[in-house]
Write an enzyme that holds these catalytic residues in place. Structure first.
Site, PDB file in Angstrom:
ATOM      1  N   GLN A 160       0.830  -1.204   0.000  1.00  0.00           N
ATOM      2  CA  GLN A 160       0.000   0.000   0.000  1.00  0.00           C
ATOM      3  C   GLN A 160       0.864   1.254   0.000  1.00  0.00           C
ATOM      4  OE1 GLN A 160      -3.203  -0.456   2.721  1.00  0.00           O
ATOM      5  NE2 GLN A 160      -3.911   1.635   2.554  1.00  0.00           N
TER       6      GLN A 160
ATOM      7  N   SER B 113       4.049  -6.099   2.884  1.00  0.00           N
ATOM      8  CA  SER B 113       2.772  -5.988   3.585  1.00  0.00           C
ATOM      9  C   SER B 113       1.654  -6.641   2.781  1.00  0.00           C
ATOM     10  CB  SER B 113       2.487  -4.519   3.900  1.00  0.00           C
ATOM     11  OG  SER B 113       1.360  -4.375   4.731  1.00  0.00           O
ATOM     12  N   LEU B 114       0.715  -5.858   2.243  1.00  0.00           N
ATOM     13  CA  LEU B 114      -0.334  -6.406   1.380  1.00  0.00           C
ATOM     14  C   LEU B 114       0.242  -7.298   0.288  1.00  0.00           C
ATOM     15  CD1 LEU B 114      -1.433  -5.393  -1.719  1.00  0.00           C
ATOM     16  CD2 LEU B 114      -2.990  -6.613  -0.209  1.00  0.00           C
TER      17      LEU B 114
ATOM     18  N   ARG C 127      -9.353  -7.831   4.234  1.00  0.00           N
ATOM     19  CA  ARG C 127      -8.252  -7.260   5.017  1.00  0.00           C
ATOM     20  C   ARG C 127      -8.284  -5.740   4.926  1.00  0.00           C
ATOM     21  NH1 ARG C 127      -2.767  -5.624   4.029  1.00  0.00           N
ATOM     22  NH2 ARG C 127      -1.258  -6.339   5.614  1.00  0.00           N
TER      23      ARG C 127
ATOM     24  N   HIS D 278       0.318  -1.702  10.884  1.00  0.00           N
ATOM     25  CA  HIS D 278       1.364  -2.520  11.502  1.00  0.00           C
ATOM     26  C   HIS D 278       1.715  -2.029  12.912  1.00  0.00           C
ATOM     27  CE1 HIS D 278       1.841  -4.789   7.848  1.00  0.00           C
ATOM     28  NE2 HIS D 278       1.931  -3.650   7.171  1.00  0.00           N
TER      29      HIS D 278
ATOM     30  N   GLN E 250       1.253 -10.249  10.743  1.00  0.00           N
ATOM     31  CA  GLN E 250       1.847  -9.047  10.137  1.00  0.00           C
ATOM     32  C   GLN E 250       0.913  -7.849  10.157  1.00  0.00           C
ATOM     33  OE1 GLN E 250       0.714  -7.765   6.590  1.00  0.00           O
ATOM     34  NE2 GLN E 250       1.682  -9.355   5.337  1.00  0.00           N
TER      35      GLN E 250
END
Length: 308
Positions: free
Chosen positions: A11, A93-94, A118, A198, A247
């Site tokens: 992202q 991440s994503l 998510r 996060h 995560q």
């Protein structure tokens, strides 16, 4: 073409217009975009192509958009370069979800559903909390971790050497930015984000995602997938679910993840996604490593020529 590692954007890399030229030029990309629109029940393509930026930036739209774009880039690249044989995958991440889809851990539609949920869960958590993030530039890990503890915030991302991101309450992040230089960090810069990704403020999103992951059917990936939270290859579906869950509130250990892949002997990486963010981070992690960025028709054709 072997010994290539595929990387997927996280992202922040999104931009209005992403994927439009791929869809116009390649039937494989057009088909995947149409499949996504049908599965989601709304036109994600329209939001990606025309925005507005405020809508595409919303977490609930941004995450499936990046997932779709990354896999469309890969689909066309594999079609044009049948010899492409990735040996490992990772995503920021994503992007870790996109990496799993690319490795066959779950199919395209299953992964799209996961990232859409998510994104919605994280957007809800952002709206329910007063969170912020800040980049710490030019400080070592120990100094940044101490500053985070002193300000009662979390380390969100170890993005590259000298580039670490903190996440937490607005007050805590403001305190960290103000105290960065005194802590031996060259600069603290507050980021323009919707919330504290996060960090512990995402706990509600993590809890909701855990339930979805528990009921999602997964397979062993066909190639090693490096997880953000553990900075290692995942082993078994229970481990995959645990790492994808943790995560959400845990640190993204991107520097260590890339160092592990490099230590394993990998020297050629392909970044699939807009913005060349991961190539930039790799330049800080190890300048000797080559990253080929694929985000549009021009860069895809250049990648095909370079990899033949």
């Amino acid at each position: 073409m072997s010994n290539v590692v595929i990387l997927f954007s996280g992202q922040g890399a999104q931009k209005v217009g992403m994927g439009q030229d791929l869809v116009d030029a390649y039937p494989a990309a057009k088909e995947l975009f149409a499949k996504a629109d049908e599965a989601l029940g709304y036109s994600l393509s329209e939001i990606m192509f025309n925005g507005p930026d405020e809508q595409l930036t919303r977490t609930g739209y941004c995450q499936p958009a990046l997932y779709l774009h990354g896999l469309a880039c890969l689909e066309v690249l594999k079609e044009k370069l049948p010899s492409l044989n990735p040996v490992a995958a990772a995503g920021l991440s994503l992007g870790e979800f996109t990496a799993h889809a690319a490795a066959g851990t779950f199919d395209f539609a299953t992964g799209l559903n996961l990232v859409a949920q998510r994104g919605s869960f994280m957007e809800e958590a952002c709206e329910a909390t007063d969170g912020a993030m800040a980049a710490m530039i030019g400080g070592d890990e120990a100094a940044v971790e101490k500053l985070a503890a002193d300000c009662d915030v979390d380390v969100a991302n170890f993005n590259a050497i000298g580039q670490i991101v903190l996440s937490g309450s607005e007050a805590g992040i403001d305190k960290a930015v103000a105290g960065a230089k005194d802590a031996g960090i060259r600069m603290g810069k507050k980021l323009n984000v919707a919330g504290a990704y996060h960090s512990r403020l995402m706990q509600s999103a993590q809890d909701k995602l855990a339930g979805v992951l528990a009921s999602t059917e997964m397979s062993e990936p066909s190639i090693p997938v490096i997880c953000n939270f553990g900075a290692r290859a995942v082993e078994g579906t229970d481990d995959i679910k645990s790492m994808l869950e943790q995560q959400v509130t845990g640190s993204v250990r991107w520097t260590a993840s890339m160092q592990k892949l490099i230590a394993d002997g990998n020297t050629t990486f392909i970044e699939l996604g807009p913005g060349k963010v991961l190539a930039g981070l790799m330049g800080r992690i190890d300048k000797a490593v080559s990253v080929i960025s694929v985000e549009d028709v021009e860069s895809l054709e250049a990648a095909v020529a370079a990899l033949k």
